[in-house]
Design a protein around this motif. Structure first.
Motif, PDB file in Angstrom:
ATOM      1  N   ALA A   1       0.830  -1.205   0.000  1.00  0.00           N
ATOM      2  CA  ALA A   1       0.000   0.000   0.000  1.00  0.00           C
ATOM      3  C   ALA A   1       0.860   1.249   0.000  1.00  0.00           C
ATOM      4  CB  ALA A   1      -0.925  -0.005   1.211  1.00  0.00           C
ATOM      5  N   ALA A   2       2.042   1.179   0.666  1.00  0.00           N
ATOM      6  CA  ALA A   2       2.922   2.338   0.671  1.00  0.00           C
ATOM      7  C   ALA A   2       3.501   2.531  -0.724  1.00  0.00           C
ATOM      8  CB  ALA A   2       4.046   2.131   1.687  1.00  0.00           C
ATOM      9  N   LEU A   3       3.594   3.784  -1.161  1.00  0.00           N
ATOM     10  CA  LEU A   3       4.209   4.076  -2.460  1.00  0.00           C
ATOM     11  C   LEU A   3       5.697   3.764  -2.371  1.00  0.00           C
ATOM     12  CD1 LEU A   3       2.730   7.547  -3.482  1.00  0.00           C
ATOM     13  CD2 LEU A   3       2.439   5.384  -4.703  1.00  0.00           C
ATOM     14  N   ARG A   4       6.177   3.038  -3.356  1.00  0.00           N
ATOM     15  CA  ARG A   4       7.616   2.717  -3.365  1.00  0.00           C
ATOM     16  C   ARG A   4       8.339   3.744  -4.242  1.00  0.00           C
ATOM     17  NH1 ARG A   4       6.115  -3.324  -4.740  1.00  0.00           N
ATOM     18  NH2 ARG A   4       4.708  -1.982  -5.906  1.00  0.00           N
ATOM     19  N   VAL A   5       9.138   4.575  -3.582  1.00  0.00           N
ATOM     20  CA  VAL A   5       9.816   5.667  -4.279  1.00  0.00           C
ATOM     21  C   VAL A   5      11.319   5.393  -4.315  1.00  0.00           C
ATOM     22  CG1 VAL A   5      10.203   8.165  -4.358  1.00  0.00           C
ATOM     23  CG2 VAL A   5       8.073   7.267  -3.373  1.00  0.00           C
ATOM     24  N   ILE A   6      11.896   5.543  -5.496  1.00  0.00           N
ATOM     25  CA  ILE A   6      13.347   5.493  -5.648  1.00  0.00           C
ATOM     26  C   ILE A   6      13.795   6.886  -6.092  1.00  0.00           C
ATOM     27  CG2 ILE A   6      15.262   4.531  -7.019  1.00  0.00           C
ATOM     28  CD1 ILE A   6      14.182   2.508  -5.048  1.00  0.00           C
ATOM     29  N   THR A   7      14.847   7.402  -5.471  1.00  0.00           N
ATOM     30  CA  THR A   7      15.417   8.672  -5.911  1.00  0.00           C
ATOM     31  C   THR A   7      16.844   8.406  -6.389  1.00  0.00           C
ATOM     32  OG1 THR A   7      16.378   9.243  -3.761  1.00  0.00           O
ATOM     33  CG2 THR A   7      14.091   9.900  -4.132  1.00  0.00           C
ATOM     34  N   THR A   8      17.368   9.322  -7.199  1.00  0.00           N
ATOM     35  CA  THR A   8      18.762   9.135  -7.618  1.00  0.00           C
ATOM     36  C   THR A   8      19.720   9.580  -6.517  1.00  0.00           C
ATOM     37  OG1 THR A   8      18.675  11.276  -8.741  1.00  0.00           O
ATOM     38  CG2 THR A   8      18.318   9.297 -10.090  1.00  0.00           C
ATOM     39  N   THR A   9      19.353  10.635  -5.765  1.00  0.00           N
ATOM     40  CA  THR A   9      20.278  11.148  -4.742  1.00  0.00           C
ATOM     41  C   THR A   9      19.629  11.143  -3.360  1.00  0.00           C
ATOM     42  OG1 THR A   9      19.559  13.457  -4.918  1.00  0.00           O
ATOM     43  CG2 THR A   9      21.282  12.721  -6.455  1.00  0.00           C
ATOM     44  N   GLN A  10      20.491  11.201  -2.334  1.00  0.00           N
ATOM     45  CA  GLN A  10      19.988  11.213  -0.962  1.00  0.00           C
ATOM     46  C   GLN A  10      19.301  12.529  -0.607  1.00  0.00           C
ATOM     47  OE1 GLN A  10      23.643   8.911   0.997  1.00  0.00           O
ATOM     48  NE2 GLN A  10      21.974   9.160   2.441  1.00  0.00           N
ATOM     49  N   ASP A  11      19.655  13.616  -1.310  1.00  0.00           N
ATOM     50  CA  ASP A  11      18.977  14.895  -1.061  1.00  0.00           C
ATOM     51  C   ASP A  11      17.495  14.759  -1.391  1.00  0.00           C
ATOM     52  OD1 ASP A  11      21.561  16.526  -0.709  1.00  0.00           O
ATOM     53  OD2 ASP A  11      21.815  15.515  -2.634  1.00  0.00           O
ATOM     54  N   LEU A  12      17.214  14.175  -2.552  1.00  0.00           N
ATOM     55  CA  LEU A  12      15.823  13.988  -2.971  1.00  0.00           C
ATOM     56  C   LEU A  12      15.115  12.995  -2.055  1.00  0.00           C
ATOM     57  CD1 LEU A  12      16.257  13.927  -6.858  1.00  0.00           C
ATOM     58  CD2 LEU A  12      15.391  15.803  -5.447  1.00  0.00           C
ATOM     59  N   ALA A  13      15.820  11.935  -1.638  1.00  0.00           N
ATOM     60  CA  ALA A  13      15.208  10.956  -0.721  1.00  0.00           C
ATOM     61  C   ALA A  13      14.826  11.642   0.587  1.00  0.00           C
ATOM     62  CB  ALA A  13      16.170   9.795  -0.461  1.00  0.00           C
TER      63      ALA A  13
END
Ligand SMILES: [Zn+2]
Length: 308
Positions: free
Chosen positions: A23-35
């Motif tokens: 149910a949780a959206l699975r988000v991948i970011t390229t950088t830790q700033d965006l995460a």
């Protein structure tokens, strides 16, 4: 009877746990700033993971097979854009075979779209001579104003993908924006006595940071973004630093210190290794703490380098 009931209950429980997890959206970011910014807005309604680590050069991240699996399972990919990830990300997206994550897809989010971008070329767009900033400066997250813009855009995107949680994301955005605004006033006040301080940086990473906090970047150790130092360029830089009395060289943690140290010996300047990303050092554990760490580090180094 009782035993089979328990088995069925366990199976139902396992299924509901699986449903809960998905149910949780699975988000991948390229950088830790965006995460870090996704976490601020998404809270426990999203799972988020960054591909690059904050101590790596975000232009040149070594792709791992595990990145492909992470992208395959993701609902949303958040990228810095402006070609920051051009050397390593496109092939991984293709290999993931996740149609949502292809550029232009519903699960592809380019954080640069709402950010204020500096160094935008006015001539024809080209990567001529290896310049890795052909679409403007991609290190724009180092302006707190852009942090706020990225957060707001992410609030919109997450609300669109998970509309039942829109009020939750809105409340978290308000809280983040309030804390960021308070902190920004604190950082600007702390750096006010050092406005106009002239510095040299290794890579062109600090353009937005310098503009936000009133520093004057007068030269770069790299002749062009992404091009290693050359003897002729280094000699010119030394000459210019002596002429203008520049006492500080900022270096991102992933660059060799040989040339900056040689320049420092010639000019009497101080070399300061400063992380441009969350996770670059352990103290820079989230977006606000990245600035807390860098502002304090910068002030103490300028004080000792200039005697101010
Ligand atoms: Zn760059």
């Amino acid at each position: 009877m009782k035993k089979s009931f328990l088995i069925v209950s366990a199976a139902v429980l396992a299924l509901s746990v699986a449903a809960e997890a998905s149910a949780a959206l699975r988000v991948i970011t390229t950088t830790q700033d965006l995460a870090a910014i996704v976490t601020e807005i998404g809270g426990d309604k999203v799972s988020v993971e960054s591909l690059a680590r904050g101590y790596q050069d975000p232009h040149f991240v070594e792709p791992k097979p595990s990145f492909v699996f992470k992208l395959y399972a993701a609902d949303l990919l958040v990228v810095v854009g402006r070609e920051l990830e051009a050397a390593w990300l496109p092939a991984l997206i293709t290999q993931s075979r996740n149609s949502k994550l292809q550029p232009g897809g519903a699960g592809y989010f380019d954080a640069s779209q709402t950010a204020r971008i500096l160094d935008v070329p006015t001539g024809p767009i080209t990567r001529a001579m290896g310049d890795v900033h052909p679409l403007g400066n991609p290190h724009y997250w180092l302006d707190p104003g852009n942090g706020r813009r990225i957060a707001k855009a992410l609030q919109g995107k997450l609300s669109q993908m998970s509309s039942g949680d829109a009020a939750y994301f809105a409340q978290r955005y308000e809280d983040f924006a309030r804390r960021l605004t308070e902190a920004e006033a604190r950082w600007k006040a702390a750096l006010a006595p050092y406005r106009g301080t002239k510095i040299v940086t290794y890579h062109r990473s600090w353009t937005n940071f310098a503009e936000a906090f009133g520093l004057d970047v007068v030269g770069y150790v790299e002749p062009k973004p992404g091009i290693p130092p050359s003897p002729a360029h280094t000699l010119n830089l030394i000459h210019e630093m002596k002429r203008q009395g520049i006492k500080l060289i900022l270096v991102e943690p992933y660059f060799d210190l040989k040339t900056p140290n040689a320049i420092a010996r010639e000019t009497g300047a101080r070399v300061l290794v400063m992380p441009p990303s969350v996770g670059g050092v352990k103290e820079a554990a989230d977006y606000l703490r990245l600035f807390d760490y860098n502002v304090a580090l910068l002030i103490s180094t300028v004080k000792s380098a200039t005697g101010l």
